[in-house]
Design a protein around this motif. Structure first.
Motif, PDB file in Angstrom:
ATOM      1  N   ILE A 163     -41.183  22.753   8.223  1.00  0.00           N
ATOM      2  CA  ILE A 163     -40.024  23.989   8.542  1.00  0.00           C
ATOM      3  C   ILE A 163     -38.760  23.197   8.667  1.00  0.00           C
ATOM      4  O   ILE A 163     -38.277  23.353   8.349  1.00  0.00           O
ATOM      5  N   VAL A 164     -38.942  22.276   9.891  1.00  0.00           N
ATOM      6  CA  VAL A 164     -38.073  21.636  10.269  1.00  0.00           C
ATOM      7  C   VAL A 164     -37.082  20.654   9.132  1.00  0.00           C
ATOM      8  O   VAL A 164     -36.126  20.374   8.933  1.00  0.00           O
ATOM      9  N   THR A 165     -38.232  19.685   8.671  1.00  0.00           N
ATOM     10  CA  THR A 165     -37.417  19.097   7.752  1.00  0.00           C
ATOM     11  C   THR A 165     -37.061  19.286   6.506  1.00  0.00           C
ATOM     12  O   THR A 165     -36.157  19.284   5.359  1.00  0.00           O
ATOM     13  N   ARG A 166     -37.956  20.946   6.304  1.00  0.00           N
ATOM     14  CA  ARG A 166     -36.638  21.164   4.993  1.00  0.00           C
ATOM     15  C   ARG A 166     -34.951  21.995   4.715  1.00  0.00           C
ATOM     16  O   ARG A 166     -34.430  21.672   4.247  1.00  0.00           O
ATOM     17  N   PHE A 167     -35.246  22.360   5.898  1.00  0.00           N
ATOM     18  CA  PHE A 167     -33.777  22.474   7.031  1.00  0.00           C
ATOM     19  C   PHE A 167     -32.794  21.335   6.762  1.00  0.00           C
ATOM     20  O   PHE A 167     -31.910  21.499   5.952  1.00  0.00           O
ATOM     21  N   ALA A 168     -33.421  20.045   7.161  1.00  0.00           N
ATOM     22  CA  ALA A 168     -32.880  18.551   6.908  1.00  0.00           C
ATOM     23  C   ALA A 168     -32.553  18.198   5.100  1.00  0.00           C
ATOM     24  O   ALA A 168     -31.342  17.884   4.862  1.00  0.00           O
ATOM     25  N   ASP A 169     -33.603  18.797   4.681  1.00  0.00           N
ATOM     26  CA  ASP A 169     -33.056  18.444   3.018  1.00  0.00           C
ATOM     27  C   ASP A 169     -32.486  19.035   2.108  1.00  0.00           C
ATOM     28  O   ASP A 169     -31.920  18.627   1.424  1.00  0.00           O
ATOM     29  N   PHE A 170     -32.624  20.690   2.786  1.00  0.00           N
ATOM     30  CA  PHE A 170     -31.341  21.768   2.400  1.00  0.00           C
ATOM     31  C   PHE A 170     -29.885  20.867   2.784  1.00  0.00           C
ATOM     32  O   PHE A 170     -28.816  20.436   0.754  1.00  0.00           O
ATOM     33  N   GLY A 171     -29.580  20.115   3.362  1.00  0.00           N
ATOM     34  CA  GLY A 171     -28.491  19.464   3.877  1.00  0.00           C
ATOM     35  C   GLY A 171     -28.176  18.301   3.101  1.00  0.00           C
ATOM     36  O   GLY A 171     -27.754  18.017   2.258  1.00  0.00           O
ATOM     37  N   PHE A 172     -29.149  17.558   2.515  1.00  0.00           N
ATOM     38  CA  PHE A 172     -29.720  16.440   2.074  1.00  0.00           C
ATOM     39  C   PHE A 172     -28.935  16.630   0.310  1.00  0.00           C
ATOM     40  O   PHE A 172     -28.261  15.743  -0.315  1.00  0.00           O
ATOM     41  N   LEU A 173     -29.604  17.946  -0.029  1.00  0.00           N
ATOM     42  CA  LEU A 173     -29.410  18.498  -1.646  1.00  0.00           C
ATOM     43  C   LEU A 173     -27.942  18.762  -1.559  1.00  0.00           C
ATOM     44  O   LEU A 173     -27.347  18.424  -3.228  1.00  0.00           O
ATOM     45  N   LEU A 174     -27.570  19.574  -0.614  1.00  0.00           N
ATOM     46  CA  LEU A 174     -25.962  19.930  -0.857  1.00  0.00           C
ATOM     47  C   LEU A 174     -25.294  18.885  -0.840  1.00  0.00           C
ATOM     48  O   LEU A 174     -24.134  18.163  -1.426  1.00  0.00           O
ATOM     49  N   GLY A 175     -25.368  17.050  -0.089  1.00  0.00           N
ATOM     50  CA  GLY A 175     -24.782  15.835  -0.175  1.00  0.00           C
ATOM     51  C   GLY A 175     -24.936  15.945  -1.902  1.00  0.00           C
ATOM     52  O   GLY A 175     -23.907  15.301  -2.145  1.00  0.00           O
ATOM     53  N   ILE A 176     -26.034  15.513  -2.170  1.00  0.00           N
ATOM     54  CA  ILE A 176     -26.425  15.052  -3.749  1.00  0.00           C
ATOM     55  C   ILE A 176     -25.756  15.525  -4.981  1.00  0.00           C
ATOM     56  O   ILE A 176     -24.716  15.400  -5.622  1.00  0.00           O
ATOM     57  N   LEU A 177     -25.755  17.447  -4.229  1.00  0.00           N
ATOM     58  CA  LEU A 177     -24.817  18.162  -5.220  1.00  0.00           C
ATOM     59  C   LEU A 177     -23.352  17.812  -5.257  1.00  0.00           C
ATOM     60  O   LEU A 177     -22.423  17.439  -6.077  1.00  0.00           O
ATOM     61  N   ILE A 178     -22.733  18.015  -4.498  1.00  0.00           N
ATOM     62  CA  ILE A 178     -21.351  17.356  -3.803  1.00  0.00           C
ATOM     63  C   ILE A 178     -20.301  15.813  -4.640  1.00  0.00           C
ATOM     64  O   ILE A 178     -19.911  15.659  -5.428  1.00  0.00           O
ATOM     65  N   LEU A 179     -21.486  15.115  -4.214  1.00  0.00           N
ATOM     66  CA  LEU A 179     -20.940  13.985  -4.514  1.00  0.00           C
ATOM     67  C   LEU A 179     -21.741  13.841  -5.993  1.00  0.00           C
ATOM     68  O   LEU A 179     -20.402  12.763  -6.505  1.00  0.00           O
ATOM     69  N   SER A 180     -22.598  14.179  -6.858  1.00  0.00           N
ATOM     70  CA  SER A 180     -22.575  14.050  -8.410  1.00  0.00           C
ATOM     71  C   SER A 180     -21.063  15.468  -8.849  1.00  0.00           C
ATOM     72  O   SER A 180     -20.804  14.532  -9.854  1.00  0.00           O
ATOM     73  N   TYR A 181     -21.186  15.510  -8.347  1.00  0.00           N
ATOM     74  CA  TYR A 181     -19.866  17.055  -9.125  1.00  0.00           C
ATOM     75  C   TYR A 181     -18.645  15.855  -8.958  1.00  0.00           C
ATOM     76  O   TYR A 181     -17.909  16.076 -10.022  1.00  0.00           O
ATOM     77  N   TYR A 182     -17.984  15.294  -8.125  1.00  0.00           N
ATOM     78  CA  TYR A 182     -17.302  14.119  -7.943  1.00  0.00           C
ATOM     79  C   TYR A 182     -17.123  12.951  -8.511  1.00  0.00           C
ATOM     80  O   TYR A 182     -16.323  12.605  -9.067  1.00  0.00           O
ATOM     81  N   THR A 183     -18.705  12.668  -8.375  1.00  0.00           N
ATOM     82  CA  THR A 183     -18.554  11.175  -8.942  1.00  0.00           C
ATOM     83  C   THR A 183     -18.960  11.005 -10.535  1.00  0.00           C
ATOM     84  O   THR A 183     -19.367  10.472 -11.716  1.00  0.00           O
ATOM     85  N   GLY A 184     -19.930  12.444 -11.199  1.00  0.00           N
ATOM     86  CA  GLY A 184     -19.917  11.986 -12.123  1.00  0.00           C
ATOM     87  C   GLY A 184     -21.895  11.582 -12.405  1.00  0.00           C
ATOM     88  O   GLY A 184     -22.575  11.565 -13.109  1.00  0.00           O
ATOM     89  N   THR A 185     -22.034  11.317 -11.557  1.00  0.00           N
ATOM     90  CA  THR A 185     -23.219  10.356 -11.672  1.00  0.00           C
ATOM     91  C   THR A 185     -24.045  10.653 -10.428  1.00  0.00           C
ATOM     92  O   THR A 185     -23.953  10.864  -9.353  1.00  0.00           O
ATOM     93  N   PHE A 186     -25.508  10.522 -10.555  1.00  0.00           N
ATOM     94  CA  PHE A 186     -26.486  10.025  -9.986  1.00  0.00           C
ATOM     95  C   PHE A 186     -27.127   8.921  -9.754  1.00  0.00           C
ATOM     96  O   PHE A 186     -27.504   8.026  -8.701  1.00  0.00           O
TER      97      PHE A 186
END
Length: 639
Positions: free
Chosen positions: A181-204
């Protein structure tokens, strides 16, 4: 060149195949067969990793180590440019991590043949070990950040399964759920960061994100959200995921409870591999952090420094041998995070912290996995985790004693042992970047030496506890991995990391700075000396000191009540003021509305069901009545 390294895809696939074979067919095998299969498969992966490291580091040509996409297939297309690939990326840190993961995993596999012998679910244990190894290897070889996230979650699942291996034990189930559970909360932040970064840069893709010749991330620096750079925000969110996985403050609460898993699991997951995933993540994205978001790198440095200090303070008072090592792990991971945070580009000591962090990751993997496996050997002998039940064990466990001492000397930073070299580089990097963070880690160096030798003297010296049965040394299947890791704990420090693993692939100049090294040596010896004075022989001094520092001791022993704060916030605030109103709204408004629709539907259908009674006379009456009504209406309208 990329075709030559295409075989590296086999390194993670072998554990995956073993997971499927042992997981599906293990119940039909003799228990030890699954253990031998898992160990042999992991051994092959380790040999392939060593071969890769030799070829990459010592048979390369050119001034710098290049990044190589050894294998790649396109999996999901979002747009022409934005897509998710699955492949293997070969570069200095991925090759180093291959060696770390496969070495420690192989030692844990072999050690478990003795430690877990006769345990219920032996085959299941090896299946889970193989799944974890596959997940971690897939993570470190990822060619893009979304592939890393996929394997990141698989690592979390594997950890959940292994921590909760003793599923009939309530504390193990609670610990596995807590970690998940604790790492799921942290991983949600990770996923949001990935989505923001990929939206602005256009790449993973890591190759594109970290390409210095075409810095696509830098082109998006001007984009802001509420006055903050979206790239900085994305990188901080990505670090949140790393902080959760690496048990950084305040997301560290799962790590000590995770010791409920079998001891080889603690050595593999919670000492050398899974907990360094966050460090590896920041290192993989280091170019972006350093060139585009130095503010995010400062967050990394301070979180690492604070985590390192808090964990060292807590480790001083713990009496469970595995929990001492757990908080020691948190403290050492904090060292690595701090080193990455104080590194960067644009000053005299460019990349020193990066190199030091990776160096310490490597050496720490060897001596900390040795400490955990040594602790397992002690627990195997005395059937207790409690240090107050131990003492005088050096006479009964000579191999465990010597190897454990080597690991303690390494983590304490004693010259000549691997930990000294890597820790010294971190202190030098901090000294030239941030004097406050340097002071914190300097103090932590002394605390580390003290609490590790408090542990060593309490277990192997002190008073012989007159055990109910005479403790005996572990079998060779368990002690051979200890000896191999002890060898690595001494000599890993002599590997020229400054020429192999650097932030830009180029060799960097390093030298001893005696102004830093001598004080760190002295404070380390001071910590060892104080532990020797207080714990080599049983005295009343520890109790007297705890009594005189009662408040500080109580807070440290109870881990600064951070778990209690989480429980208060969860139960008293979230449950009472968020969950209860949401549950009431769901029960009375959402369910009430749906129940109302059902009641109206039922009432209307009950009212008109007579129209389909099946009685012909009623149908005839309705038909004739309808015809007459239509005729009357027609006549009326014609007039």
């Amino acid at each position: 060149m990329s075709n030559f390294y295409s075989y590296t895809v086999l390194i993670p696939l072998l554990p995956l195949m073993l997971f499927l074979v042992i997981g599906l067919g293990g119940h039909k095998m003799r228990p030890m067969v699954s253990g031998y299969l898992g160990s042999i498969g992991m051994g092959i992966s380790a040999l392939l990793s060593y071969f890769t490291a030799y070829q990459y580091f010592f048979n390369h040509s050119g001034e710098a180590f290049e990044k190589i996409i050894a294998f790649n297939i396109r999996w999901i297309n979002f747009t022409d440019k934005l897509h998710v690939d699955l492949g293997t990326l070969i570069d200095p840190i991925s090759v180093m991590m291959l060696v770390v993961v496969t070495t420690v995993s192989l030692m844990a596999h072999i050690y478990s043949l003795g430690y877990m012998k006769g345990e219920k679910g032996f085959a299941r244990f090896y299946a889970f070990l193989s799944l974890f190894s596959f997940s971690m290897l897939g993570l470190v070889l990822a060619t893009n950040i979304f592939q890393m996230y996929i394997f990141w979650e698989l690592v979390g699942v594997s950890s959940y399964l292994l921590i909760g291996f003793y599923y009939e034990k309530p504390s193990a189930i609670l610990a596995s759920k807590k970690a998940f559970i604790v790492t799921r909360f942290a991983d949600f932040g990770f996923l949001l960061g990935i989505l923001i970064l990929s939206y602005y840069t256009g790449t993973f893709d890591f190759m594109e994100l970290t390409n210095p010749e075409n810095n696509i991330v830098a082109s998006q620096v001007g984009a802001t959200f509420m006055g903050m750079s979206v790239i900085t925000l994305a990188l901080v969110l990505i670090f949140v995921g790393g902080a959760g996985k690496s048990a950084m403050f305040p997301l560290h609460i799962w790590l000590p409870d995770a010791m409920e898993g079998p001891t080889p699991v603690s050595a593999l997951i919670h000492a050398a591999t899974m907990v360094v995933a966050g460090v590896f993540l920041v290192a993989r994205m280091f170019f972006v952090y350093a060139t585009v978001a130095p503010a995010a790198l400062q967050v990394v440095a301070w979180v690492g420094g604070i985590s390192s200090f808090i964990a060292a303070i807590i480790a001083l008072t713990q009496i469970d041998i595995k929990r001492v090592l757990a908080f020691s792990t948190m403290s050492q991971i904090g060292y690595m995070m701090l080193a990455l945070g104080v590194s960067g580009f644009g000053h005299e000591h460019d990349g020193l912290g990066y190199m030091a962090s990776m160096f310490h990751l490597f050496t720490h993997a060897m001596f900390k996995s040795l400490l955990f496996l040594g602790a397992g050997s002690v627990i195997h002998a005395v059937h207790s985790n409690n240090m107050t039940d131990m003492g005088g064990l050096r006479k009964y466990l000579p191999i465990t004693h010597i190897t454990f001492l080597i690991a303690c000397l390494a983590i304490a930073g004693v010259p000549g042992f691997s930990g000294f070299f890597s820790k010294d580089e971190i202190l030098v990097a901090a000294f030239h970047s941030n004097k406050i963070l340097f002071a914190i880690e300097f103090i932590v160096a002394g605390l580390t030496a003290f609490y590790m030798f408090r542990l060593y003297f309490s277990v192997f010296w002190g008073v012989d506890r007159h055990y109910h049965h005479t403790p005996h040394e572990s079998p060779y299947i368990m002690t051979v991995p200890l000896m191999i890791l002890a060898f690595a704990s001494v000599f890993a420090g002599y590997i020229p990391f400054h020429s192999l693993v650097t932030s830009d692939g180029h060799h960097i100049e390093t030298h001893f700075e005696w102004a830093v090294a001598i004080p760190s040596i002295l404070i380390g010896f001071a910590g060892i000396g104080l532990a020797w004075f207080m714990y080599k022989k049983e005295t009343a001094m520890p109790n007297q000191l705890a009594g005189s520092l009662k408040l500080a001791y109580t807070w440290s022993y109870n881990k600064f009540y951070i778990d209690e704060v989480y429980m208060f916030v969860t139960k008293k605030i979230i449950f009472n003021y968020i969950s209860r109103p949401v549950a009431w709204f769901d029960r009375h408004v959402v369910d009430g509305f749906m129940n109302g629709i059902a009641w109206v539907t039922n009432y209307v259908s009950g009212s008109i069901k007579g129209l389909q009674s099946g009685q012909l006379q009623k149908y005839g009456f309705v038909f004739v009545s309808g015809v007459l009504a239509l005729v009357i209406l027609f006549v009326y309208l014609v007039k």
